[in-house]
Scaffold this motif. Structure first.
Motif, PDB file in Angstrom:
ATOM      1  N   TYR A  19       0.873  -1.182   0.000  1.00 25.52           N
ATOM      2  CA  TYR A  19       0.000   0.000   0.000  1.00 25.52           C
ATOM      3  C   TYR A  19       0.908   1.228   0.000  1.00 25.52           C
ATOM      4  CZ  TYR A  19       0.674  -0.361   5.097  1.00 25.52           C
ATOM      5  OH  TYR A  19       1.204  -0.482   6.352  1.00 25.52           O
ATOM      6  N   TYR A  21       1.665   3.881   1.812  1.00 25.02           N
ATOM      7  CA  TYR A  21       2.549   4.273   2.904  1.00 25.02           C
ATOM      8  C   TYR A  21       3.715   3.291   3.053  1.00 25.02           C
ATOM      9  CZ  TYR A  21       4.071   6.219   7.318  1.00 25.02           C
ATOM     10  OH  TYR A  21       4.820   6.820   8.294  1.00 25.02           O
ATOM     11  N   ILE A  24       6.290   4.032   0.389  1.00 27.19           N
ATOM     12  CA  ILE A  24       7.075   5.240   0.696  1.00 27.19           C
ATOM     13  C   ILE A  24       8.147   4.895   1.725  1.00 27.19           C
ATOM     14  CG2 ILE A  24       6.987   7.524   1.817  1.00 27.19           C
ATOM     15  CD1 ILE A  24       4.158   7.842   0.642  1.00 27.19           C
ATOM     16  N   GLN A  36       4.638  11.605  -0.110  1.00 27.29           N
ATOM     17  CA  GLN A  36       3.295  11.167  -0.522  1.00 27.29           C
ATOM     18  C   GLN A  36       2.779  11.977  -1.706  1.00 27.29           C
ATOM     19  OE1 GLN A  36       0.323  13.136  -0.029  1.00 27.29           O
ATOM     20  NE2 GLN A  36       1.465  14.849   0.830  1.00 27.29           N
ATOM     21  N   ASP A  37       3.196  13.269  -1.751  1.00 32.37           N
ATOM     22  CA  ASP A  37       2.695  14.127  -2.830  1.00 32.37           C
ATOM     23  C   ASP A  37       3.161  13.657  -4.206  1.00 32.37           C
ATOM     24  OD1 ASP A  37       5.268  14.716  -2.098  1.00 32.37           O
ATOM     25  OD2 ASP A  37       5.104  16.870  -2.456  1.00 32.37           O
ATOM     26  N   TYR A  40       1.750   8.883  -4.421  1.00 35.59           N
ATOM     27  CA  TYR A  40       0.349   8.460  -4.636  1.00 35.59           C
ATOM     28  C   TYR A  40      -0.152   8.815  -6.041  1.00 35.59           C
ATOM     29  CZ  TYR A  40      -0.181   7.029   0.215  1.00 35.59           C
ATOM     30  OH  TYR A  40      -0.049   6.380   1.411  1.00 35.59           O
ATOM     31  N   PRO A  41       0.067  10.075  -6.492  1.00 36.98           N
ATOM     32  CA  PRO A  41      -0.372  10.375  -7.866  1.00 36.98           C
ATOM     33  C   PRO A  41       0.354   9.505  -8.903  1.00 36.98           C
ATOM     34  CG  PRO A  41       0.033  12.396  -6.658  1.00 36.98           C
ATOM     35  CD  PRO A  41       0.575  11.291  -5.819  1.00 36.98           C
ATOM     36  N   ARG A  44      -1.290   6.189  -9.159  1.00 41.95           N
ATOM     37  CA  ARG A  44      -2.537   6.315  -9.940  1.00 41.95           C
ATOM     38  C   ARG A  44      -2.241   6.321 -11.440  1.00 41.95           C
ATOM     39  NH1 ARG A  44      -7.651   6.412  -7.286  1.00 41.95           N
ATOM     40  NH2 ARG A  44      -6.969   6.352  -5.139  1.00 41.95           N
ATOM     41  N   ARG A  45      -1.203   7.092 -11.801  1.00 43.01           N
ATOM     42  CA  ARG A  45      -0.886   7.202 -13.228  1.00 43.01           C
ATOM     43  C   ARG A  45      -0.400   5.855 -13.781  1.00 43.01           C
ATOM     44  NH1 ARG A  45       0.118  12.775 -12.206  1.00 43.01           N
ATOM     45  NH2 ARG A  45       2.226  12.497 -11.408  1.00 43.01           N
TER      46      ARG A  45
ATOM     47  N   GLU B  33      -7.893   7.388  -0.078  1.00 44.05           N
ATOM     48  CA  GLU B  33      -6.499   6.949   0.009  1.00 44.05           C
ATOM     49  C   GLU B  33      -5.659   7.952   0.804  1.00 44.05           C
ATOM     50  OE1 GLU B  33      -4.407   6.285  -3.714  1.00 44.05           O
ATOM     51  OE2 GLU B  33      -3.435   4.546  -2.799  1.00 44.05           O
ATOM     52  N   HIS B  37      -3.588   7.304   4.190  1.00 42.45           N
ATOM     53  CA  HIS B  37      -2.182   7.701   4.335  1.00 42.45           C
ATOM     54  C   HIS B  37      -1.986   8.530   5.610  1.00 42.45           C
ATOM     55  CE1 HIS B  37       1.804   9.264   3.365  1.00 42.45           C
ATOM     56  NE2 HIS B  37       1.334  10.447   3.738  1.00 42.45           N
ATOM     57  N   ASP B  40      -1.935   6.251   8.548  1.00 46.33           N
ATOM     58  CA  ASP B  40      -0.670   5.494   8.593  1.00 46.33           C
ATOM     59  C   ASP B  40       0.454   6.372   9.131  1.00 46.33           C
ATOM     60  OD1 ASP B  40      -1.477   2.992   7.676  1.00 46.33           O
ATOM     61  OD2 ASP B  40      -1.353   3.575   5.571  1.00 46.33           O
ATOM     62  N   THR B  41       0.478   7.637   8.668  1.00 45.77           N
ATOM     63  CA  THR B  41       1.529   8.560   9.122  1.00 45.77           C
ATOM     64  C   THR B  41       1.379   8.835  10.628  1.00 45.77           C
ATOM     65  OG1 THR B  41       1.334   9.594   6.953  1.00 45.77           O
ATOM     66  CG2 THR B  41       2.664  10.760   8.569  1.00 45.77           C
ATOM     67  N   LYS B  69      -3.023  22.049  -2.862  1.00 46.08           N
ATOM     68  CA  LYS B  69      -1.688  21.590  -3.257  1.00 46.08           C
ATOM     69  C   LYS B  69      -1.682  20.056  -3.391  1.00 46.08           C
ATOM     70  CE  LYS B  69       3.017  21.234  -1.661  1.00 46.08           C
ATOM     71  NZ  LYS B  69       3.905  21.298  -0.522  1.00 46.08           N
ATOM     72  N   VAL B  70      -2.329  19.401  -2.427  1.00 42.60           N
ATOM     73  CA  VAL B  70      -2.401  17.936  -2.462  1.00 42.60           C
ATOM     74  C   VAL B  70      -3.163  17.492  -3.713  1.00 42.60           C
ATOM     75  CG1 VAL B  70      -3.312  15.897  -1.266  1.00 42.60           C
ATOM     76  CG2 VAL B  70      -2.272  17.753   0.050  1.00 42.60           C
ATOM     77  N   GLN B  73      -1.434  17.619  -7.315  1.00 43.19           N
ATOM     78  CA  GLN B  73      -0.505  16.556  -7.708  1.00 43.19           C
ATOM     79  C   GLN B  73      -1.211  15.471  -8.526  1.00 43.19           C
ATOM     80  OE1 GLN B  73       2.577  17.101  -6.769  1.00 43.19           O
ATOM     81  NE2 GLN B  73       2.246  18.636  -5.179  1.00 43.19           N
ATOM     82  N   TYR B  74      -2.518  15.387  -8.375  1.00 48.37           N
ATOM     83  CA  TYR B  74      -3.264  14.319  -9.048  1.00 48.37           C
ATOM     84  C   TYR B  74      -3.772  14.724 -10.424  1.00 48.37           C
ATOM     85  CZ  TYR B  74      -3.386  11.541  -4.809  1.00 48.37           C
ATOM     86  OH  TYR B  74      -3.042  10.784  -3.720  1.00 48.37           O
TER      87      TYR B  74
END
Lengths: 96, 346
Positions: A19, A21, A24, A36-37, A40-41, A44-45, B33, B37, B40-41, B69-70, B73-74
């Motif tokens: 998963y 986390y 990472i 994470q920034d 995670y994306p 997805r990609r 998700e 996260h 988890d952190t 900002k988060v 990224q997507y």
């Protein structure tokens, strides 16, 4: 350069399902800093590109989305690894 | 690991902020998700902690930055104006549009005071027209400039944008900027939307039919006799049909957009409000055009009911229904506008 390497680094750790986390943490523990920034994306990609499979699994204490390489991803990883090794050899030769 | 009530609320507000800056069918999944996260952190950062508090949570949020900002990224492709510049773009656009509208208002007041006397409606119409085009031009110019900046900066990450210190600060986490949790967030209902699309298509087909038939309907007047076209809608109503078709088409397009995007958004909500306002105006014109139906010929040929002044009664009933429709729509539009301004969707 780092951006391209992240894909290789992430794919190389996903032969076993993970998963976000845990991935990472594993990359950071091995000295490859990623946040994470970015990760995670990226996952997805990679999934959109049909290199990874994923599923939500409800485990104690909460649901987590697990990612794992599929056949296409494994094939690409093999190719990327080979290209990476070739490039390392070339660079070594250039900078010696 | 438990989470206290205030921390849970803060987390929900943060995730709502992220969702509002995401689009597409995956936004709920992405938010889920990110939540996973964060937990988890927290577990890793505060081992043995019985209950997560706002302080613990804010430590994580400060590292992650503002929800926009988060979410940025997507993004799957470059936005016209991405979340990096969006906050400053909104401020500049608001200021410029306000200045332009204010200047137009001032010039209208001066022109009215020193120019030829004109009717109030003429002055108001002229001001609204100028204000609309001026605001639109100002908005367009600001949007183009920021779209240019977005492309000039290109794919630089937040960390690479060292020249934009103020902008980086605007994208830092601030609890005060998190959206409030809506009391009633309208959920997207696929079945309801499918029905809206079907009814919209039927409505459009019906209006197209009466437009081409000139308000006449086929009636079989007796056994063995052929069909006969009898005009039921009066000539007063016929000029309004294209407008009714336009509104139905707009609402149908909104329902299809809603169905494709899979959630209510600011665009679909304001779109609905705009079509409802147009609908109220059309209902007003329809009332003004009364009588809009004539049943006398239909009665003679087919209905055969014995009601004195059938047309008068039918048009009165329609007028009452339209009047109720106007009141109901104005109430609905007011509530939706208030809700959209207070708790804007994205």
């Amino acid at each position: 350069m780092r951006r391209g390497v992240i894909v290789l680094a992430a794919l190389s750790q996903l032969e076993q399902e993970q998963y976000g986390y845990s991935l990472i943490k594993e990359l950071n523990d091995k000295g490859f800093e990623v946040g994470q920034d970015t990760l995670y994306p990226l996952l997805r990609r990679l999934e959109e590109q049909e290199l990874l499979d994923s599923e939500w699994r409800v485990e104690d204490p909460r649901p987590r989305r697990y990612y794992v390489l599929n056949d296409t991803g494994r094939e690409l990883l093999k190719q990327l690894k080979s290209e990476w090794r070739d490039q390392v050899e070339v660079i070594k030769e250039i900078i010696k | 690991m438990k989470i206290d009530v205030k921390a849970r609320e803060l987390l929900d507000r943060y995730l709502l902020g992220v969702r509002r800056h995401l689009s597409g069918k995956d936004r709920e999944d992405i938010a889920k998700e990110i939540e996973s996260h964060i937990f988890d952190t927290l577990e890793e950062r505060f081992p043995g902690l019985d209950e997560i508090t706002v302080v613990n949570l804010e430590e994580i949020f400060r590292e992650m930055g503002a929800p926009r900002k988060v979410a940025w990224q997507y993004r799957s492709q470059q936005s016209l104006i991405g979340p990096r510049f969006f906050p400053i773009y909104v401020i500049v656009a608001r200021i410029l549009v306000a200045v332009v509208v204010g200047a137009i208002l001032l010039s209208s007041v001066i022109a009215t005071a020193v120019g030829e006397p004109q009717s109030f409606w003429h002055v108001l119409g002229s001001f609204l027209g100028s204000a609309w085009s001026g605001a639109l031009s100002a908005f367009g110019v600001v949007t183009l400039i920021f779209a240019g900046i977005e492309r000039a900066v290109g794919d630089k990450s937040w960390e690479e944008m060292e020249d934009f210190e103020d902008l980086k600060e605007m994208n830092e986490y601030k609890a005060s900027e998190l959206p409030e949790l809506p009391q009633r967030e309208k959920k997207f209902d696929r079945v309801e939307t499918i029905f809206e699309i079907i009814f919209g298509m039927i409505g459009l087909a019906f209006l197209t039919y009466i437009q081409t038939s000139g308000g006449a309907f086929p009636v079989r007047t007796g056994a063995g006799e052929g069909r006969q076209f009898i005009q039921v809608l009066t000539d007063n109503y016929l000029p309004l049909i294209p407008f009714a078709m336009g509104i139905t088409g707009l609402e149908l397009a909104r329902s299809i957009t809603l169905f494709v995007q899979g959630h209510h958004s600011s665009v679909t909500n304001w779109w609905h409000i705009a079509t409802q306002i147009t609908n109220v105006i059309l209902m007003g014109f329809t009332l003004n055009a009364m009588p809009i139906i004539s049943l006398e010929k239909l009665n003679a040929a087919w209905l055969n009911v014995n009601i004195a002044n059938l047309d008068g009664a039918a048009n009165t009933i329609i007028s009452i229904l339209i009047g109720l429709g106007i009141v109901g729509t104005i109430i609905e539009v007011s509530i939706k506008t208030y809700r959209e301004l207070k708790e804007p969707s994205y």
